[in-house]
Design an enzyme around this catalytic site. Structure first.
Site, PDB file in Angstrom:
ATOM      1  CE  LYS A  22      -1.400   1.904   3.741  1.00 29.68           C
ATOM      2  NZ  LYS A  22      -1.192   3.122   4.544  1.00 29.68           N
ATOM      3  CG  ASN A  23       2.509   2.842   3.458  1.00 29.52           C
ATOM      4  OD1 ASN A  23       1.371   3.289   3.267  1.00 29.52           O
ATOM      5  ND2 ASN A  23       2.961   2.564   4.675  1.00 29.52           N
ATOM      6  CB  CYS A 117      -3.153   6.677  11.034  1.00 30.09           C
ATOM      7  SG  CYS A 117      -3.819   5.306  10.081  1.00 30.09           S
ATOM      8  NE  ARG A 122       1.183  10.696  10.123  1.00 30.33           N
ATOM      9  CZ  ARG A 122       0.715   9.689   9.359  1.00 30.33           C
ATOM     10  NH1 ARG A 122      -0.509   9.256   9.517  1.00 30.33           N
ATOM     11  NH2 ARG A 122       1.492   9.125   8.462  1.00 30.33           N
ATOM     12  CG  ASP A 310       3.646   1.508   9.434  1.00 33.52           C
ATOM     13  OD1 ASP A 310       3.412   2.340  10.326  1.00 33.52           O
ATOM     14  OD2 ASP A 310       3.830   1.830   8.239  1.00 33.52           O
ATOM     15  NE  ARG A 402      -6.999   5.011   5.832  1.00 35.87           N
ATOM     16  CZ  ARG A 402      -6.326   5.868   6.567  1.00 35.87           C
ATOM     17  NH1 ARG A 402      -6.767   6.198   7.753  1.00 35.87           N
ATOM     18  NH2 ARG A 402      -5.217   6.410   6.129  1.00 35.87           N
TER      19      ARG A 402
HETATM   20  C1  EPZ Z   1       5.012   6.781   6.347  1.00 34.35           C
HETATM   21  O1  EPZ Z   1       4.411   7.919   6.945  1.00 34.35           O
HETATM   22  C2  EPZ Z   1       3.951   5.716   6.282  1.00 34.35           C
HETATM   23  N1  EPZ Z   1       2.837   6.229   5.496  1.00 34.35           N
HETATM   24  C3  EPZ Z   1       3.485   5.344   7.688  1.00 34.35           C
HETATM   25  O2  EPZ Z   1       2.639   4.215   7.558  1.00 34.35           O
HETATM   26  C4  EPZ Z   1       4.680   4.942   8.537  1.00 34.35           C
HETATM   27  O3  EPZ Z   1       4.259   4.778   9.884  1.00 34.35           O
HETATM   28  C5  EPZ Z   1       5.780   6.001   8.491  1.00 34.35           C
HETATM   29  O4  EPZ Z   1       6.122   6.307   7.108  1.00 34.35           O
HETATM   30  C6  EPZ Z   1       7.056   5.560   9.195  1.00 34.35           C
HETATM   31  O5  EPZ Z   1       7.544   4.387   8.601  1.00 34.35           O
HETATM   32  C7  EPZ Z   1       2.886   6.200   4.176  1.00 34.35           C
HETATM   33  O6  EPZ Z   1       3.841   5.721   3.566  1.00 34.35           O
HETATM   34  C8  EPZ Z   1       1.712   6.755   3.454  1.00 34.35           C
HETATM   35  P1  EPZ Z   1       7.601   9.844   8.156  1.00 34.35           P
HETATM   36  P2  EPZ Z   1       5.124   9.342   6.868  1.00 34.35           P
HETATM   37  O7  EPZ Z   1       7.640  11.129   7.428  1.00 34.35           O
HETATM   38  O8  EPZ Z   1       5.848   9.447   5.578  1.00 34.35           O
HETATM   39  C9  EPZ Z   1       8.757  13.028  11.566  1.00 34.35           C
HETATM   40  C10 EPZ Z   1       0.665   2.947   7.810  1.00 34.35           C
HETATM   41  O9  EPZ Z   1       0.171   2.413   8.837  1.00 34.35           O
HETATM   42  N2  EPZ Z   1       8.610  14.049  10.505  1.00 34.35           N
HETATM   43  O10 EPZ Z   1       8.610   8.810   7.828  1.00 34.35           O
HETATM   44  O11 EPZ Z   1       4.099  10.361   7.162  1.00 34.35           O
HETATM   45  C11 EPZ Z   1       7.422  12.443  11.992  1.00 34.35           C
HETATM   46  O12 EPZ Z   1       6.806  13.246  12.975  1.00 34.35           O
HETATM   47  C12 EPZ Z   1       1.232   4.353   7.876  1.00 34.35           C
HETATM   48  O13 EPZ Z   1       0.692   2.379   6.711  1.00 34.35           O
HETATM   49  C13 EPZ Z   1       8.963  15.344  10.762  1.00 34.35           C
HETATM   50  O14 EPZ Z   1       9.424  15.685  11.858  1.00 34.35           O
HETATM   51  O15 EPZ Z   1       6.153   9.211   8.061  1.00 34.35           O
HETATM   52  C14 EPZ Z   1       7.827  11.066  12.482  1.00 34.35           C
HETATM   53  O16 EPZ Z   1       8.240  11.162  13.816  1.00 34.35           O
HETATM   54  C15 EPZ Z   1       0.931   5.033   9.135  1.00 34.35           C
HETATM   55  N3  EPZ Z   1       8.809  16.273   9.787  1.00 34.35           N
HETATM   56  C16 EPZ Z   1       9.034  10.714  11.621  1.00 34.35           C
HETATM   57  O17 EPZ Z   1       9.460  11.935  11.016  1.00 34.35           O
HETATM   58  C17 EPZ Z   1       8.325  15.941   8.558  1.00 34.35           C
HETATM   59  O18 EPZ Z   1       8.223  16.831   7.684  1.00 34.35           O
HETATM   60  C18 EPZ Z   1       8.772   9.722  10.505  1.00 34.35           C
HETATM   61  O19 EPZ Z   1       7.691  10.163   9.708  1.00 34.35           O
HETATM   62  C19 EPZ Z   1       7.970  14.620   8.295  1.00 34.35           C
HETATM   63  C20 EPZ Z   1       8.108  13.680   9.294  1.00 34.35           C
END
Ligand code: EPZ
Length: 423
Positions: A22-23, A117, A122, A310, A402
Protein backbone atom coordinates in the site's frame (compact mmCIF):
# COMPACT_ATOMS: atom_id res chain seq x y z
CA UNK A 1 -20.12 1.36 9.85
CA UNK A 2 -19.22 -2.31 9.54
CA UNK A 3 -17.69 -4.62 12.12
CA UNK A 4 -15.92 -7.92 12.32
CA UNK A 5 -17.30 -10.69 14.50
CA UNK A 6 -14.46 -13.01 15.46
CA UNK A 7 -14.52 -16.21 17.45
CA UNK A 8 -11.07 -16.70 18.89
CA UNK A 9 -9.06 -19.73 19.81
CA UNK A 10 -8.62 -21.35 16.39
CA UNK A 11 -5.21 -22.48 15.25
CA UNK A 12 -4.39 -20.79 11.91
CA UNK A 13 -2.57 -22.79 9.29
CA UNK A 14 -2.02 -22.92 5.54
CA UNK A 15 -0.83 -20.50 2.89
CA UNK A 16 -1.64 -16.84 2.33
CA UNK A 17 -0.63 -14.62 -0.59
CA UNK A 18 0.46 -11.07 0.10
CA UNK A 19 -0.83 -8.15 -1.99
CA UNK A 20 1.13 -5.23 -3.40
CA UNK A 21 2.48 -2.74 -0.90
CA UNK A 22 0.00 0.00 0.00
CA UNK A 23 2.65 2.53 0.96
CA UNK A 24 4.78 1.79 -2.11
CA UNK A 25 1.67 2.05 -4.30
CA UNK A 26 0.79 5.48 -2.89
CA UNK A 27 4.26 6.74 -3.86
CA UNK A 28 4.42 4.99 -7.23
CA UNK A 29 0.92 6.12 -8.27
CA UNK A 30 1.80 9.69 -7.34
CA UNK A 31 5.01 9.28 -9.35
CA UNK A 32 2.83 8.27 -12.30
CA UNK A 33 1.31 11.78 -12.02
CA UNK A 34 4.81 13.34 -11.98
CA UNK A 35 5.90 11.92 -15.34
CA UNK A 36 5.05 13.06 -18.86
CA UNK A 37 3.39 10.00 -20.36
CA UNK A 38 1.09 7.11 -19.45
CA UNK A 39 2.26 4.17 -17.36
CA UNK A 40 0.80 0.80 -16.47
CA UNK A 41 1.20 -0.27 -12.84
CA UNK A 42 0.77 -3.89 -11.77
CA UNK A 43 0.29 -5.53 -8.37
CA UNK A 44 -1.68 -2.55 -7.03
CA UNK A 45 -3.52 -3.46 -3.80
CA UNK A 46 -7.29 -2.88 -4.00
CA UNK A 47 -7.63 -1.05 -0.69
CA UNK A 48 -9.60 2.09 0.00
CA UNK A 49 -6.60 4.43 0.36
CA UNK A 50 -5.59 3.53 -3.20
CA UNK A 51 -9.15 3.91 -4.52
CA UNK A 52 -9.39 7.38 -2.98
CA UNK A 53 -6.03 8.47 -4.42
CA UNK A 54 -7.09 7.30 -7.88
CA UNK A 55 -10.42 9.12 -7.50
CA UNK A 56 -8.44 12.30 -6.82
CA UNK A 57 -6.35 11.72 -9.97
CA UNK A 58 -9.51 11.27 -12.04
CA UNK A 59 -11.06 14.42 -10.55
CA UNK A 60 -7.87 16.27 -11.55
CA UNK A 61 -8.38 15.15 -15.14
CA UNK A 62 -6.01 12.16 -15.38
CA UNK A 63 -7.22 9.08 -17.29
CA UNK A 64 -7.35 6.20 -14.83
CA UNK A 65 -8.27 2.82 -16.23
CA UNK A 66 -8.22 -0.56 -14.46
CA UNK A 67 -6.97 -3.17 -16.92
CA UNK A 68 -7.41 -6.08 -14.52
CA UNK A 69 -8.08 -6.56 -10.82
CA UNK A 70 -4.62 -5.25 -9.81
CA UNK A 71 -3.33 -3.43 -12.91
CA UNK A 72 -4.07 0.21 -13.55
CA UNK A 73 -3.11 2.50 -16.41
CA UNK A 74 -2.63 6.16 -15.58
CA UNK A 75 -2.35 8.86 -18.19
CA UNK A 76 -1.45 12.18 -16.54
CA UNK A 77 -1.03 14.10 -19.80
CA UNK A 78 -4.64 15.31 -19.66
CA UNK A 79 -4.05 17.02 -16.28
CA UNK A 80 -3.59 20.75 -16.50
CA UNK A 81 -4.93 21.65 -13.09
CA UNK A 82 -2.43 22.02 -10.24
CA UNK A 83 -5.18 22.53 -7.63
CA UNK A 84 -6.24 19.51 -5.56
CA UNK A 85 -8.98 21.03 -3.41
CA UNK A 86 -11.41 18.10 -3.30
CA UNK A 87 -12.43 16.68 0.10
CA UNK A 88 -10.81 13.30 -0.77
CA UNK A 89 -7.34 14.87 -0.38
CA UNK A 90 -8.06 15.26 3.30
CA UNK A 91 -9.01 11.58 3.71
CA UNK A 92 -5.54 10.09 3.38
CA UNK A 93 -1.93 10.86 4.13
CA UNK A 94 -0.58 9.71 0.78
CA UNK A 95 -2.27 12.64 -1.00
CA UNK A 96 0.68 14.77 0.13
CA UNK A 97 2.74 13.21 -2.68
CA UNK A 98 0.81 15.40 -5.13
CA UNK A 99 2.79 18.32 -3.69
CA UNK A 100 6.09 17.01 -5.05
CA UNK A 101 4.59 15.54 -8.22
CA UNK A 102 2.85 18.78 -9.26
CA UNK A 103 5.55 21.14 -8.10
CA UNK A 104 8.01 19.34 -10.37
CA UNK A 105 5.65 19.23 -13.34
CA UNK A 106 3.85 22.56 -13.09
CA UNK A 107 6.02 24.69 -10.77
CA UNK A 108 2.91 25.32 -8.69
CA UNK A 109 0.58 23.34 -6.49
CA UNK A 110 -2.34 24.21 -4.26
CA UNK A 111 -4.04 21.53 -2.19
CA UNK A 112 -5.82 20.70 1.02
CA UNK A 113 -3.71 19.43 3.91
CA UNK A 114 -3.50 15.62 3.99
CA UNK A 115 -5.28 13.47 6.58
CA UNK A 116 -4.34 9.93 7.66
CA UNK A 117 -3.96 7.96 10.87
CA UNK A 118 -3.76 9.97 14.07
CA UNK A 119 -0.81 9.14 16.27
CA UNK A 120 0.38 12.51 17.42
CA UNK A 121 1.66 15.40 15.39
CA UNK A 122 2.44 14.58 11.76
CA UNK A 123 4.39 17.60 10.51
CA UNK A 124 5.43 18.18 6.88
CA UNK A 125 8.11 20.76 7.62
CA UNK A 126 10.83 18.60 6.02
CA UNK A 127 8.85 18.27 2.81
CA UNK A 128 8.47 22.06 2.69
CA UNK A 129 12.13 22.64 3.53
CA UNK A 130 13.09 20.34 0.64
CA UNK A 131 10.76 22.14 -1.79
CA UNK A 132 12.13 25.52 -0.68
CA UNK A 133 15.71 24.33 -1.31
CA UNK A 134 14.62 23.36 -4.85
CA UNK A 135 13.35 26.89 -5.42
CA UNK A 136 9.73 26.78 -4.24
CA UNK A 137 10.32 29.62 -1.84
CA UNK A 138 6.80 31.01 -2.06
CA UNK A 139 4.94 28.86 0.46
CA UNK A 140 1.64 29.63 2.14
CA UNK A 141 -0.27 27.44 4.56
CA UNK A 142 -3.54 28.80 5.83
CA UNK A 143 -7.08 27.57 6.48
CA UNK A 144 -6.04 23.97 5.79
CA UNK A 145 -4.65 24.81 2.32
CA UNK A 146 -1.04 24.57 1.14
CA UNK A 147 0.06 26.77 -1.74
CA UNK A 148 3.55 26.35 -3.19
CA UNK A 149 5.07 28.20 -6.11
CA UNK A 150 8.37 28.26 -7.89
CA UNK A 151 8.75 31.25 -10.18
CA UNK A 152 11.30 29.42 -12.42
CA UNK A 153 12.06 25.76 -13.12
CA UNK A 154 13.10 23.94 -9.92
CA UNK A 155 16.87 23.81 -9.40
CA UNK A 156 18.78 20.85 -7.96
CA UNK A 157 20.06 21.35 -4.41
CA UNK A 158 21.66 19.54 -1.49
CA UNK A 159 19.06 18.74 1.16
CA UNK A 160 19.81 17.28 4.57
CA UNK A 161 16.85 15.73 6.40
CA UNK A 162 17.44 16.15 10.11
CA UNK A 163 14.78 13.48 10.79
CA UNK A 164 14.59 10.34 8.64
CA UNK A 165 11.27 10.75 6.86
CA UNK A 166 9.69 8.39 4.32
CA UNK A 167 7.24 11.00 3.08
CA UNK A 168 9.77 13.82 2.74
CA UNK A 169 12.26 11.57 0.92
CA UNK A 170 9.65 10.46 -1.63
CA UNK A 171 8.15 13.92 -2.06
CA UNK A 172 11.54 15.53 -2.70
CA UNK A 173 12.40 12.80 -5.23
CA UNK A 174 9.10 13.41 -7.03
CA UNK A 175 9.84 17.13 -7.38
CA UNK A 176 13.56 16.76 -8.11
CA UNK A 177 13.18 14.45 -11.14
CA UNK A 178 12.11 17.54 -13.11
CA UNK A 179 14.59 19.99 -11.54
CA UNK A 180 17.51 21.45 -13.43
CA UNK A 181 20.76 19.81 -12.29
CA UNK A 182 21.53 17.44 -9.46
CA UNK A 183 19.66 17.09 -6.16
CA UNK A 184 21.23 15.24 -3.24
CA UNK A 185 19.05 14.04 -0.36
CA UNK A 186 21.21 13.30 2.66
CA UNK A 187 19.95 11.19 5.60
CA UNK A 188 17.25 9.84 3.31
CA UNK A 189 14.81 7.14 4.43
CA UNK A 190 15.73 3.63 3.20
CA UNK A 191 12.38 1.82 3.35
CA UNK A 192 11.63 -0.69 0.57
CA UNK A 193 8.97 1.65 -0.79
CA UNK A 194 11.58 4.41 -1.30
CA UNK A 195 13.50 2.01 -3.55
CA UNK A 196 10.27 1.06 -5.32
CA UNK A 197 9.39 4.67 -6.14
CA UNK A 198 12.96 5.30 -7.37
CA UNK A 199 12.84 2.17 -9.55
CA UNK A 200 9.53 3.28 -11.02
CA UNK A 201 10.87 6.76 -11.79
CA UNK A 202 14.01 5.29 -13.40
CA UNK A 203 11.89 2.94 -15.50
CA UNK A 204 9.98 6.02 -16.72
CA UNK A 205 13.17 7.81 -17.79
CA UNK A 206 14.40 9.53 -14.60
CA UNK A 207 17.88 9.26 -13.11
CA UNK A 208 17.66 8.47 -9.39
CA UNK A 209 20.67 6.78 -7.80
CA UNK A 210 21.33 5.52 -4.28
CA UNK A 211 17.75 4.79 -3.16
CA UNK A 212 17.95 2.33 -0.26
CA UNK A 213 21.03 4.12 1.12
CA UNK A 214 21.39 7.32 3.19
CA UNK A 215 22.22 9.43 0.15
CA UNK A 216 20.00 9.69 -2.91
CA UNK A 217 21.20 11.58 -5.99
CA UNK A 218 18.68 12.74 -8.58
CA UNK A 219 19.71 14.21 -11.91
CA UNK A 220 16.72 16.15 -13.19
CA UNK A 221 15.37 15.73 -16.71
CA UNK A 222 13.02 18.15 -18.46
CA UNK A 223 10.86 15.32 -19.85
CA UNK A 224 10.18 11.84 -18.48
CA UNK A 225 8.57 9.97 -21.37
CA UNK A 226 7.16 7.03 -19.33
CA UNK A 227 5.08 4.64 -21.48
CA UNK A 228 6.26 1.61 -19.53
CA UNK A 229 4.84 -1.09 -17.26
CA UNK A 230 5.97 -1.49 -13.66
CA UNK A 231 5.03 -3.92 -10.84
CA UNK A 232 4.75 -2.79 -7.19
CA UNK A 233 6.66 -4.75 -4.49
CA UNK A 234 4.78 -6.96 -2.00
CA UNK A 235 3.49 -5.39 1.21
CA UNK A 236 6.05 -5.79 4.00
CA UNK A 237 3.56 -4.84 6.70
CA UNK A 238 0.73 -7.09 5.53
CA UNK A 239 3.28 -9.94 5.33
CA UNK A 240 4.50 -9.22 8.86
CA UNK A 241 0.95 -9.13 10.21
CA UNK A 242 0.24 -12.62 8.82
CA UNK A 243 3.64 -13.98 9.92
CA UNK A 244 2.83 -13.06 13.53
CA UNK A 245 -0.53 -14.82 13.40
CA UNK A 246 1.22 -18.20 13.34
CA UNK A 247 2.81 -18.04 16.81
CA UNK A 248 -0.14 -16.06 18.13
CA UNK A 249 -2.49 -18.97 17.42
CA UNK A 250 0.12 -21.76 17.79
CA UNK A 251 -0.29 -22.26 14.06
CA UNK A 252 1.77 -22.92 10.96
CA UNK A 253 1.49 -20.34 8.18
CA UNK A 254 3.40 -19.97 4.92
CA UNK A 255 3.26 -16.37 3.80
CA UNK A 256 3.77 -16.19 0.04
CA UNK A 257 4.71 -13.41 -2.39
CA UNK A 258 6.98 -11.45 -0.05
CA UNK A 259 10.61 -10.36 -0.18
CA UNK A 260 12.36 -12.22 2.68
CA UNK A 261 15.08 -9.56 3.18
CA UNK A 262 12.38 -6.96 3.89
CA UNK A 263 11.15 -9.18 6.72
CA UNK A 264 14.50 -9.70 8.50
CA UNK A 265 13.87 -7.47 11.54
CA UNK A 266 10.67 -9.41 12.25
CA UNK A 267 12.01 -12.86 11.29
CA UNK A 268 14.91 -12.40 13.75
CA UNK A 269 12.53 -11.42 16.56
CA UNK A 270 10.28 -14.40 15.88
CA UNK A 271 13.28 -16.73 16.04
CA UNK A 272 14.32 -15.09 19.36
CA UNK A 273 10.81 -15.74 20.65
CA UNK A 274 11.04 -19.46 19.87
CA UNK A 275 9.32 -19.73 16.48
CA UNK A 276 10.33 -21.84 13.53
CA UNK A 277 11.05 -19.45 10.62
CA UNK A 278 11.85 -21.01 7.24
CA UNK A 279 12.72 -18.70 4.35
CA UNK A 280 11.99 -19.62 0.73
CA UNK A 281 12.80 -17.51 -2.35
CA UNK A 282 9.62 -15.48 -2.05
CA UNK A 283 7.91 -16.98 0.98
CA UNK A 284 8.40 -17.48 4.71
CA UNK A 285 6.93 -20.26 6.81
CA UNK A 286 6.38 -19.40 10.48
CA UNK A 287 5.26 -22.03 12.97
CA UNK A 288 4.98 -22.58 16.69
CA UNK A 289 4.38 -26.17 17.61
CA UNK A 290 1.95 -27.30 20.28
CA UNK A 291 4.52 -27.73 23.07
CA UNK A 292 6.94 -24.96 22.06
CA UNK A 293 7.30 -21.99 24.32
CA UNK A 294 6.71 -18.47 23.01
CA UNK A 295 8.99 -16.18 25.01
CA UNK A 296 8.72 -12.43 25.40
CA UNK A 297 11.24 -10.06 23.80
CA UNK A 298 12.20 -6.39 23.66
CA UNK A 299 12.09 -4.30 20.51
CA UNK A 300 12.39 -0.69 19.52
CA UNK A 301 10.87 0.76 16.35
CA UNK A 302 13.29 2.48 14.01
CA UNK A 303 13.40 3.59 10.38
CA UNK A 304 14.31 0.75 7.97
CA UNK A 305 16.25 -1.51 8.32
CA UNK A 306 15.11 -1.23 11.94
CA UNK A 307 11.92 -2.75 13.33
CA UNK A 308 8.97 -1.09 11.51
CA UNK A 309 6.66 1.12 13.55
CA UNK A 310 3.84 -0.15 11.34
CA UNK A 311 4.25 -3.59 12.96
CA UNK A 312 4.38 -2.25 16.51
CA UNK A 313 0.71 -2.70 17.53
CA UNK A 314 0.57 -6.20 15.99
CA UNK A 315 3.75 -7.16 17.89
CA UNK A 316 2.26 -5.91 21.15
CA UNK A 317 -0.78 -8.15 20.50
CA UNK A 318 1.64 -11.06 20.00
CA UNK A 319 3.56 -10.24 23.17
CA UNK A 320 0.31 -10.57 25.13
CA UNK A 321 0.47 -14.30 24.26
CA UNK A 322 4.19 -14.71 25.05
CA UNK A 323 5.54 -15.88 28.38
CA UNK A 324 7.31 -13.25 30.46
CA UNK A 325 7.61 -9.52 30.25
CA UNK A 326 8.05 -7.85 26.83
CA UNK A 327 9.17 -4.26 26.28
CA UNK A 328 8.49 -2.00 23.34
CA UNK A 329 10.01 1.39 22.66
CA UNK A 330 8.22 3.43 19.99
CA UNK A 331 10.83 5.72 18.46
CA UNK A 332 9.02 6.95 15.36
CA UNK A 333 5.61 8.28 16.43
CA UNK A 334 4.99 10.19 19.66
CA UNK A 335 1.55 8.76 20.34
CA UNK A 336 1.15 5.29 18.86
CA UNK A 337 0.01 3.48 22.03
CA UNK A 338 -3.61 4.69 22.11
CA UNK A 339 -4.95 1.22 21.21
CA UNK A 340 -3.39 -0.29 24.33
CA UNK A 341 -6.45 0.73 26.36
CA UNK A 342 -8.50 -1.45 24.00
CA UNK A 343 -6.22 -4.45 24.54
CA UNK A 344 -6.66 -3.86 28.25
CA UNK A 345 -10.43 -4.16 27.74
CA UNK A 346 -9.66 -7.68 26.55
CA UNK A 347 -7.68 -8.41 29.71
CA UNK A 348 -4.14 -7.50 28.59
CA UNK A 349 -1.68 -6.45 31.27
CA UNK A 350 0.27 -3.56 29.76
CA UNK A 351 1.86 -0.52 31.36
CA UNK A 352 2.92 2.51 29.33
CA UNK A 353 5.17 5.39 30.15
CA UNK A 354 5.83 7.86 27.35
CA UNK A 355 7.29 5.88 24.46
CA UNK A 356 7.77 2.68 26.51
CA UNK A 357 5.26 -0.15 26.88
CA UNK A 358 5.79 -3.15 29.16
CA UNK A 359 3.64 -6.14 28.34
CA UNK A 360 3.14 -8.86 30.93
CA UNK A 361 2.33 -11.81 28.71
CA UNK A 362 1.03 -15.30 29.19
CA UNK A 363 -2.57 -14.23 29.83
CA UNK A 364 -5.46 -15.53 27.76
CA UNK A 365 -7.31 -12.48 26.41
CA UNK A 366 -11.11 -12.40 26.56
CA UNK A 367 -13.46 -11.38 23.75
CA UNK A 368 -14.81 -7.82 23.97
CA UNK A 369 -16.15 -4.99 21.83
CA UNK A 370 -13.18 -2.90 20.60
CA UNK A 371 -12.65 -0.05 18.13
CA UNK A 372 -10.03 0.44 15.37
CA UNK A 373 -8.06 3.53 16.36
CA UNK A 374 -5.87 3.44 13.26
CA UNK A 375 -4.96 1.03 10.49
CA UNK A 376 -2.32 -1.05 12.25
CA UNK A 377 -4.04 -0.79 15.64
CA UNK A 378 -7.09 -2.26 13.90
CA UNK A 379 -5.01 -5.20 12.64
CA UNK A 380 -3.72 -5.68 16.19
CA UNK A 381 -7.30 -5.83 17.48
CA UNK A 382 -8.13 -8.56 14.98
CA UNK A 383 -5.01 -10.46 16.06
CA UNK A 384 -5.91 -10.14 19.73
CA UNK A 385 -9.41 -11.38 18.89
CA UNK A 386 -8.04 -14.41 17.04
CA UNK A 387 -6.15 -15.46 20.17
CA UNK A 388 -8.88 -14.52 22.66
CA UNK A 389 -11.42 -16.73 24.32
CA UNK A 390 -14.96 -16.15 23.03
CA UNK A 391 -16.41 -13.58 20.68
CA UNK A 392 -14.89 -10.19 19.84
CA UNK A 393 -16.56 -7.43 17.89
CA UNK A 394 -14.08 -5.14 16.14
CA UNK A 395 -15.81 -1.88 15.22
CA UNK A 396 -14.93 0.69 12.55
CA UNK A 397 -13.25 -1.81 10.25
CA UNK A 398 -13.26 0.66 7.35
CA UNK A 399 -9.96 1.76 8.90
CA UNK A 400 -8.49 -1.72 8.36
CA UNK A 401 -9.81 -1.82 4.82
CA UNK A 402 -7.70 1.24 4.04
CA UNK A 403 -4.63 -0.99 4.00
CA UNK A 404 -5.42 -4.74 4.05
CA UNK A 405 -6.77 -6.25 0.85
CA UNK A 406 -9.27 -9.12 1.19
CA UNK A 407 -8.50 -9.42 4.90
CA UNK A 408 -11.50 -11.60 5.75
CA UNK A 409 -11.10 -14.13 2.88
CA UNK A 410 -7.38 -14.40 3.61
CA UNK A 411 -8.02 -15.04 7.31
CA UNK A 412 -10.78 -17.52 6.59
CA UNK A 413 -8.47 -19.35 4.20
CA UNK A 414 -6.18 -19.93 7.19
CA UNK A 415 -9.04 -21.24 9.32
CA UNK A 416 -10.07 -18.12 11.23
CA UNK A 417 -13.69 -17.72 12.31
CA UNK A 418 -14.34 -14.15 11.21
CA UNK A 419 -17.22 -12.46 9.42
CA UNK A 420 -18.07 -8.93 8.42
CA UNK A 421 -21.41 -7.71 9.74
CA UNK A 422 -23.28 -4.45 9.33
CA UNK A 423 -23.52 -2.38 12.49
C1 EPZ B 1 5.01 6.78 6.35
O1 EPZ B 1 4.41 7.92 6.95
C2 EPZ B 1 3.95 5.72 6.28
N1 EPZ B 1 2.84 6.23 5.50
C3 EPZ B 1 3.48 5.34 7.69
O2 EPZ B 1 2.64 4.21 7.56
C4 EPZ B 1 4.68 4.94 8.54
O3 EPZ B 1 4.26 4.78 9.88
C5 EPZ B 1 5.78 6.00 8.49
O4 EPZ B 1 6.12 6.31 7.11
C6 EPZ B 1 7.06 5.56 9.20
O5 EPZ B 1 7.54 4.39 8.60
C7 EPZ B 1 2.89 6.20 4.18
O6 EPZ B 1 3.84 5.72 3.57
C8 EPZ B 1 1.71 6.76 3.45
P1 EPZ B 1 7.60 9.84 8.16
P2 EPZ B 1 5.12 9.34 6.87
O7 EPZ B 1 7.64 11.13 7.43
O8 EPZ B 1 5.85 9.45 5.58
C9 EPZ B 1 8.76 13.03 11.57
C10 EPZ B 1 0.66 2.95 7.81
O9 EPZ B 1 0.17 2.41 8.84
N2 EPZ B 1 8.61 14.05 10.51
O10 EPZ B 1 8.61 8.81 7.83
O11 EPZ B 1 4.10 10.36 7.16
C11 EPZ B 1 7.42 12.44 11.99
O12 EPZ B 1 6.81 13.25 12.98
C12 EPZ B 1 1.23 4.35 7.88
O13 EPZ B 1 0.69 2.38 6.71
C13 EPZ B 1 8.96 15.34 10.76
O14 EPZ B 1 9.42 15.69 11.86
O15 EPZ B 1 6.15 9.21 8.06
C14 EPZ B 1 7.83 11.07 12.48
O16 EPZ B 1 8.24 11.16 13.82
C15 EPZ B 1 0.93 5.03 9.14
N3 EPZ B 1 8.81 16.27 9.79
C16 EPZ B 1 9.03 10.71 11.62
O17 EPZ B 1 9.46 11.93 11.02
C17 EPZ B 1 8.33 15.94 8.56
O18 EPZ B 1 8.22 16.83 7.68
C18 EPZ B 1 8.77 9.72 10.51
O19 EPZ B 1 7.69 10.16 9.71
C19 EPZ B 1 7.97 14.62 8.29
C20 EPZ B 1 8.11 13.68 9.29
Amino acid sequence: MSRYRINGGRRLSGRVTISGSKNAALGVLAAAMAVDGPSVIENVPRVSDIDILLDIFALLGAKVEWQSHDTVRIDPTTVSNHEAMMEEVHQLRGSYYLLGAFLGRFGRVRQLLPGGCDFGSRPIDLHLKGFAALGASEQQISDGVIDLQCPQRLKGASIFLNVVSVGATINIMLAAVHAEGVTVIDNAAKEPHIVDVANFLNAMGAEVRGAGTDVIKITGRPVLPANKTYAIIPDQIEAGTFMMMAPLTRGDITVENLIPTHMEPLSNKLIDMGCLVEEGDDSIRVALMEHDKLTATTFRTMPYPGYPTDLQPQTVALLCAAEGSGRVIENVWENRFQYIDDLKLMGANIMTSGRLAIIQGGLRLQGAKVPCRDLRAGAAMVMAALAAEGETIVEGIETIQRGYENFVPKLRGLGAEIEEIEA
